[in-house]
Design a protein around this motif. Structure first.
Motif, PDB file in Angstrom:
ATOM      1  N   LEU A 205      -5.867   8.341   3.053  1.00 13.44           N
ATOM      2  CA  LEU A 205      -4.714   7.531   2.641  1.00 13.44           C
ATOM      3  C   LEU A 205      -5.170   6.271   1.908  1.00 13.44           C
ATOM      4  CD1 LEU A 205      -2.517   7.776   5.873  1.00 13.44           C
ATOM      5  CD2 LEU A 205      -1.969   8.754   3.634  1.00 13.44           C
ATOM      6  N   GLY A 206      -6.225   5.643   2.432  1.00 12.19           N
ATOM      7  CA  GLY A 206      -6.743   4.438   1.786  1.00 12.19           C
ATOM      8  C   GLY A 206      -7.283   4.710   0.397  1.00 12.19           C
ATOM      9  N   LEU A 207      -7.990   5.821   0.232  1.00 12.82           N
ATOM     10  CA  LEU A 207      -8.525   6.177  -1.084  1.00 12.82           C
ATOM     11  C   LEU A 207      -7.399   6.427  -2.083  1.00 12.82           C
ATOM     12  CD1 LEU A 207     -11.433   8.580  -0.032  1.00 12.82           C
ATOM     13  CD2 LEU A 207     -11.610   6.182  -0.710  1.00 12.82           C
ATOM     14  N   HIS A 208      -6.319   7.022  -1.606  1.00 17.64           N
ATOM     15  CA  HIS A 208      -5.160   7.241  -2.482  1.00 17.64           C
ATOM     16  C   HIS A 208      -4.587   5.908  -2.954  1.00 17.64           C
ATOM     17  CE1 HIS A 208      -0.804   8.000  -3.280  1.00 17.64           C
ATOM     18  NE2 HIS A 208      -1.325   8.995  -3.962  1.00 17.64           N
ATOM     19  N   THR A 209      -4.563   4.925  -2.068  1.00 18.02           N
ATOM     20  CA  THR A 209      -4.082   3.596  -2.450  1.00 18.02           C
ATOM     21  C   THR A 209      -4.971   2.987  -3.527  1.00 18.02           C
ATOM     22  OG1 THR A 209      -3.147   3.224  -0.249  1.00 18.02           O
ATOM     23  CG2 THR A 209      -3.564   1.278  -1.605  1.00 18.02           C
ATOM     24  N   LEU A 210      -6.298   3.098  -3.362  1.00 19.05           N
ATOM     25  CA  LEU A 210      -7.221   2.562  -4.366  1.00 19.05           C
ATOM     26  C   LEU A 210      -7.003   3.226  -5.723  1.00 19.05           C
ATOM     27  CD1 LEU A 210     -10.584   2.326  -2.368  1.00 19.05           C
ATOM     28  CD2 LEU A 210      -9.081   0.447  -3.038  1.00 19.05           C
TER      29      LEU A 210
END
Length: 399
Positions: A309-314
């Motif tokens: 999820l965090g990588l998608h935000t980046l």
């Protein structure tokens, strides 16, 4: 703050940096090819090269041109033109490197340290600078400055890095300014890691990418148009404090559900401790455990989805050419995380890039220290990192 126009002095500094970087990346290279690569006139290139030669930053290389007549003189970086020292401070240890202008590590040392205050670390670094200069046999007059990488965030009351309660990197910089007769440049570990990968590692041909740093905590460095982005207070890239599980695990920042409480070495050690298994250090975690350990596997099962999820935000925020995964975590752990992440969520990024959306970092555990050692060079030469007045000129004139 009002926008300011680029004046002649600043334009010259930008051109000086462009020529220097062209020689660094493509040398040995003659003046005519520098002009063609940069779009500058031959006369401008000649003047800028003369200035760089005057500072001993570039030198003539032996020509390989076998044609009749006088061949053009190729230019290359002068590795011994200046030297820098980089320190990477984190819980339990400090890595120090002496590097030349080309970024080659001349000397490397690792010392174990207990939990120290910024003033105690400043005293340690001050004494270490002198011993490193002596052991590496470099010319003290050519020491351009010291770069220091510490966990962030900086100057945010009540928020400390994992296992470093009350730590303040800005206080460390102030203390170092009092005890060192050298310029000091401070950045967080993610910003130093992304800088090292861009200058020396797998990202040398990239201009926009993100480095996710997995260590005791979790951070990131963001490279935008070939400049590491620091944000308004130097705290850009504190990826670990992105809330991915509302109401989830308690974080040292006071929030709940921050990403580094699910994906970091500290979170792994806390998970093991909650199941009755005590681990004293990253080194012990690296040597005594593996992805096949049942508790490690369970921890990964819980942490990989929040990371995805965090990588998608980046990707959504920065549209990077790629995201690199690296850090101080054991290599077996980073490899396992890469494998478990599998397919990332569809995003605005990745469809146009020739690079994979996610890739392993190219440098080893010294990446942060090497990035820290590069900071004084960037702070003195790159107009995006420095004030208008040139510290480099005054430093060179003092030699």
């Amino acid at each position: 703050m009002l926008l300011s126009a680029t004046n002649i002095v600043k334009a010259k500094l930008i051109n000086l940096w462009v020529v220097f970087e062209t020689i660094r990346m493509h040398g040995p290279i003659p003046r005519t090819q520098i002009a063609a690569a940069t779009g500058l006139s031959k006369a401008s290139v000649s003047n800028l090269v003369d200035e760089l030669e005057g500072y001993d930053l570039v030198v003539a290389a032996k020509s390989r041109d076998r044609r009749v007549g006088k061949p053009p003189t190729p230019l290359t970086i002068n590795p011994s033109g200046v030297f820098t020292i980089g320190f990477h401070f984190d819980y339990g240890r400090m890595i120090s490197v002496v590097a030349n202008l080309a970024g080659d590590v001349i000397l490397r040392e690792v010392v174990g340290i207990e939990q120290l205050s910024p003033s105690e670390v400043a005293t340690l670094i001050s004494s270490k600078v002198e011993s490193l200069v002596t052991e590496s046999k470099i010319d003290r007059a050519r020491l351009l400055g010291v770069g220091v990488a510490t966990p962030g965030p900086f100057g945010v009351e009540g928020i400390s890095p994992p296992r470093l309660p009350g730590w303040d990197g800005l206080e460390l910089k102030r203390r170092l300014a009092d005890v060192l007769d050298l310029p000091v440049v401070l950045a967080n570990d993610g910003q130093c890691a992304v800088t090292a990968e861009w200058r020396f590692g797998a990202a040398r041909n990239l201009t926009n990418f993100v480095y996710v740093f997995i260590g005791n905590g979790l951070g990131s460095g963001v490279m935008i148009h070939s400049a590491a982005y620091g944000g308004g207070s130097g705290n850009a890239g504190e990826f670990g404090h992105l809330i991915v599980v509302p109401g989830g695990h308690a974080c040292s920042c006071g929030n709940r559900g921050c990403l580094e409480t699910y994906m970091s070495v500290d979170s792994a050690l806390r998970y093991l401790a909650s199941h009755g298994v005590a681990v004293e250090s990253i080194e012990a975690f690296e040597s005594d455990f593996s992805p096949s350990h049942p508790l490690v596997s369970q921890w990964l099962d819980e942490g990989v989805e929040p990371l995805r999820l965090g990588l998608h935000t980046l990707e959504t925020l920065f549209d990077p050419e790629t995201i690199m995964l690296g850090g101080d975590a054991p290599s077996w752990l980073i490899d396992e995380i890469m494998q478990r992440l599998g397919s990332l969520y569809p995003s605005v990024s990745g469809s146009r890039s020739e690079h994979p959306r996610l890739m392993s970092a190219g440098l080893d555990h010294d990446a942060v220290a090497r990035g820290a050692a590069a900071l004084p060079v960037l702070a003195n030469l790159n107009p995006q990192y420095r004030e208008l007045e040139s510290e480099l000129v005054s430093h060179m004139q003092r030699r």
